[in-house]
Design a protein around this motif. Structure first.
Motif, short mmCIF file in Angstrom:
data_model
loop_
_atom_site.label_atom_id
_atom_site.label_comp_id
_atom_site.label_asym_id
_atom_site.label_seq_id
_atom_site.Cartn_x
_atom_site.Cartn_y
_atom_site.Cartn_z
N ILE A 62 0.85 -1.21 0.00
CA ILE A 62 0.00 0.00 0.00
C ILE A 62 0.87 1.25 0.00
O ILE A 62 0.68 2.16 -0.80
N TYR A 108 -16.66 5.32 10.94
CA TYR A 108 -16.46 6.32 9.88
C TYR A 108 -16.79 5.67 8.55
O TYR A 108 -16.83 4.45 8.42
N ARG A 114 -6.10 4.00 -3.51
CA ARG A 114 -4.93 3.12 -3.69
C ARG A 114 -4.67 3.02 -5.19
O ARG A 114 -5.58 2.66 -5.95
N GLU A 116 -3.89 1.00 -7.46
CA GLU A 116 -3.75 -0.42 -7.82
C GLU A 116 -4.20 -0.59 -9.26
O GLU A 116 -4.79 0.31 -9.84
N PHE A 123 -10.87 -0.75 -7.12
CA PHE A 123 -10.86 0.61 -7.66
C PHE A 123 -9.70 1.40 -7.08
O PHE A 123 -9.10 0.99 -6.10
N PHE A 126 -12.15 4.08 -3.62
CA PHE A 126 -13.21 3.18 -3.17
C PHE A 126 -13.65 3.64 -1.78
O PHE A 126 -12.96 4.42 -1.13
N VAL A 131 -14.82 0.67 11.74
CA VAL A 131 -15.02 0.93 13.17
C VAL A 131 -13.69 0.71 13.89
O VAL A 131 -12.90 -0.14 13.47
N LEU A 258 -1.21 -4.84 5.99
CA LEU A 258 -0.83 -3.63 6.70
C LEU A 258 0.00 -4.03 7.92
O LEU A 258 -0.29 -5.03 8.56
N TYR A 260 0.41 -2.78 10.93
CA TYR A 260 0.12 -2.45 12.33
C TYR A 260 -0.56 -3.55 13.14
O TYR A 260 -0.77 -3.41 14.34
N TYR A 261 -0.91 -4.66 12.51
CA TYR A 261 -1.69 -5.66 13.25
C TYR A 261 -0.87 -6.41 14.30
O TYR A 261 0.31 -6.67 14.12
N ALA A 278 -12.58 -10.20 -0.81
CA ALA A 278 -12.58 -9.75 0.59
C ALA A 278 -13.60 -8.63 0.74
O ALA A 278 -13.53 -7.62 0.03
N ILE A 279 -14.56 -8.81 1.63
CA ILE A 279 -15.57 -7.76 1.81
C ILE A 279 -15.31 -6.95 3.07
O ILE A 279 -15.83 -5.86 3.23
N GLY A 281 -12.08 -6.50 6.42
CA GLY A 281 -10.86 -7.00 7.05
C GLY A 281 -10.55 -6.17 8.27
O GLY A 281 -10.93 -5.00 8.35
N GLY A 282 -9.90 -6.80 9.24
CA GLY A 282 -9.56 -6.04 10.43
C GLY A 282 -8.75 -6.85 11.40
O GLY A 282 -8.26 -7.93 11.08
N TYR A 285 -4.65 -3.90 16.84
CA TYR A 285 -3.40 -3.16 16.57
C TYR A 285 -3.00 -2.47 17.87
O TYR A 285 -3.00 -1.27 17.98
N GLY A 305 -15.44 -2.99 2.62
CA GLY A 305 -15.32 -2.37 1.29
C GLY A 305 -16.71 -2.20 0.70
O GLY A 305 -17.38 -3.18 0.36
P1 HAM Z 1 -8.09 -3.58 4.13
O1 HAM Z 1 -8.23 -5.05 4.22
O2 HAM Z 1 -6.92 -3.05 3.41
O3 HAM Z 1 -8.12 -3.07 5.63
O4 HAM Z 1 -9.40 -2.97 3.48
C1 HAM Z 1 -10.68 -3.29 4.00
C2 HAM Z 1 -11.62 -3.61 2.85
O5 HAM Z 1 -11.62 -2.54 1.89
C3 HAM Z 1 -11.23 -4.83 2.03
O6 HAM Z 1 -11.67 -6.03 2.66
C4 HAM Z 1 -11.97 -4.58 0.72
O7 HAM Z 1 -13.34 -4.97 0.84
C5 HAM Z 1 -11.93 -3.06 0.60
N1 HAM Z 1 -10.88 -2.65 -0.38
C6 HAM Z 1 -9.56 -2.59 -0.19
N2 HAM Z 1 -8.93 -2.16 -1.30
C7 HAM Z 1 -9.90 -1.94 -2.23
C8 HAM Z 1 -9.91 -1.49 -3.60
N3 HAM Z 1 -8.78 -1.13 -4.22
N4 HAM Z 1 -11.11 -1.39 -4.24
C9 HAM Z 1 -12.27 -1.71 -3.60
N5 HAM Z 1 -12.31 -2.15 -2.33
C10 HAM Z 1 -11.15 -2.26 -1.64
C11 HAM Z 1 -8.02 -1.75 5.98
O8 HAM Z 1 -8.08 -0.83 5.21
C12 HAM Z 1 -7.91 -1.56 7.48
N6 HAM Z 1 -7.84 -0.11 7.74
C13 HAM Z 1 -9.07 -2.19 8.20
C14 HAM Z 1 -9.01 -2.01 9.69
C15 HAM Z 1 -9.69 -1.14 10.43
N7 HAM Z 1 -8.20 -2.69 10.50
C16 HAM Z 1 -8.38 -2.24 11.74
N8 HAM Z 1 -9.28 -1.28 11.69
#
Ligand code: HAM
Length: 409
Positions: A62, A108, A114, A116, A123, A126, A131, A258, A260-261, A278-279, A281-282, A285, A305
């Motif tokens: 990322i 939020y 990103r 990508e 996307f 996105f 939470v 990421l 920080y986990y 993936a719908i 993730g968390g 941390y 997502g």
């Molecule tokens: P992440 O797994 O990178 O976690 O993103 C969470 C969700 O965002 C993914 O499961 C996916 O559904 C959606 N997502 C990620 N990248 C894209 C993309 N390029 N296009 C569409 N959807 C996408 C986080 O971002 C962490 N901040 C989650 C978290 C919160 N961990 C602790 N607190």
């Protein structure tokens, strides 16, 4: 001369046709998050680049490959946020909430960026709904968050699978990294993994290279190398999920992208989507608040997502509730407008300000996806009645204008 149209950037899209689903999703998710004790936080979309370097991690894909990063007019190195957690933690520290010594929960939603390669479900801009809980060390909170995500998906009628793992803490990861590095030295690595091996060997599990993926099936796994505290915490999370009848699969390769986990990390996937399945993730941390300069505060969170959820959602009839009021004669428009205006604080009403034939009103109203159609013609006006058709129950009747409020959807 005809002007060339301007198009949205690659990997970015407008939310127009899906706007109804989007608001419905936000309504359900926000409502449930509030029932779990979360309150809204909104942080800026633009942040200092160093925030993501120090949280998501300089060795993560990322930060390394996908950031929208630039120098602004004030010479600041900034980037569009690639995720929401880092900004929430920054705000938490900046507002001195880390000194409050109590559990604090925030939710939020908003756009993330990103760079990508765009594909179905992936996307460059996105939306996420996320939470974050601060100050709750217990595995009960981790299990509660998994339950919250599950409840959101169940209310939306979305089926899912859960993968879960423990990524350990500072103590167990240190010894494990050495073990993993020794293993990595014994096999062929792609160029990216050679760098990952030096900077953060756990990141090799993010590699998309087929031969690396194959090689890492034999790699030592963090899940088998946890310290007692992490093992007990992980066991309790799994025990609570069993108690809640939440099914899961342990995926020892799940390290999340990421840095920080710590301890438990999880992902929700849907097999109704393509490669990007993936719908949400968390995970925990527990070291991030301190790493970003705050008072040591444990934390756990997840993000959904939204685009992928909208793909899986179908709105039921009762979710598209709305009323349509129309007239057959131009002279009746003003009365219909004034009549409908009485109820617009409590009901969703479209008052059509163009007189049409009954057939055209029906066509127009059903295109708008409304539930009930109210039509006033000359006879109805004379008798102070309204012709009503319920499109979902396929029944029609004449009602008194006095009963309009009761009949509205
Ligand atoms: P992440 O797994 O990178 O976690 O993103 C969470 C969700 O965002 C993914 O499961 C996916 O559904 C959606 N997502 C990620 N990248 C894209 C993309 N390029 N296009 C569409 N959807 C996408 C986080 O971002 C962490 N901040 C989650 C978290 C919160 N961990 C602790 N607190």
């Amino acid at each position: 001369m005809k002007k060339e149209p301007i198009f949205a950037l690659r990997g970015m899209k407008d939310t127009i046709d899906e706007a109804k689903k989007f608001s419905y999703f936000i309504g359900i998710a926000s409502d449930l998050a509030q029932k779990f004790g979360f309150s809204l936080i909104q942080t800026p979309i633009l942040e200092q680049t160093s925030l993501f370097m120090r949280s998501v991690g300089a060795s993560s894909d990322i930060v390394n490959k996908e950031m929208y990063r630039f120098v602004d007019k004030g010479d600041n190195d900034v980037c569009l946020r690639p995720e929401g957690t880092a900004g929430v933690v920054r705000a938490f520290i900046e507002k001195k909430l880390d000194r409050q010594d109590k559990t604090q929960r925030f939710f939020y939603y908003g756009p993330m960026f990103r760079y990508e390669r765009p594909q179905k479900g992936r996307f460059r801009q996105f939306y996420q709904f996320g939470v974050e809980t601060f100050g709750e060390a217990s595995a009960y909170e981790t299990a509660s968050l998994i339950m919250l995500a599950k409840n959101i998906f169940e209310l939306l009628g979305i089926s899912f699978e859960i993968e879960i793992n423990s990524i350990g803490c500072k103590t167990c990861v240190k010894a494990y990294k050495q073990k993993l590095q020794t293993f990595l030295s014994s096999i062929d690595l792609c160029d990216d993994c050679k760098t990952r091996k030096e900077h953060n060997p756990l990141r090799v599990f993010d590699c998309k290279n087929a031969s690396c993926i194959q090689n890492y099936t034999h790699a030592p796994k963090i899940t088998d190398n946890l310290c007692d505290e992490c093992q007990n915490d992980f066991d309790l999370v799994l025990d609570l999920l069993n108690g809640l009848n939440i099914e899961y699969a342990i995926n020892k390769n799940l390290v999340r992208g990421l840095d920080y986990y710590t301890k438990t990390a999880f992902e929700f996937t849907s097999n109704a989507l393509g490669a990007q399945n993936a719908i949400a993730g968390g995970g925990r941390y527990d070291a991030l608040v301190e790493a970003l300069g705050g008072k040591p505060t444990c934390a756990v969170g997840f993000a959904i997502g939204i685009e992928r959820i909208l793909d899986l959602m179908t709105l039921r009839h009762d979710e598209l509730s709305a009323n349509y009021i129309g007239v057959l004669d131009e002279r009746l428009i003003k009365d219909a407008f004034l009549l409908s205006s009485k109820y617009r604080k409590s009901h969703k009403i479209h008052c059509e300000t163009k007189a049409r034939t009954l057939k055209n009103h029906l066509k127009h109203a059903s295109k708008m996806g409304v539930k009930k159609i109210f039509i006033i013609g000359e006879n109805e006006d004379k008798n102070e009645t309204i012709w009503l058709k319920d499109l979902h129950e396929q029944r029609e009747k004449i009602i008194s204008q006095k009963d309009l409020e009761r009949e509205l959807d």
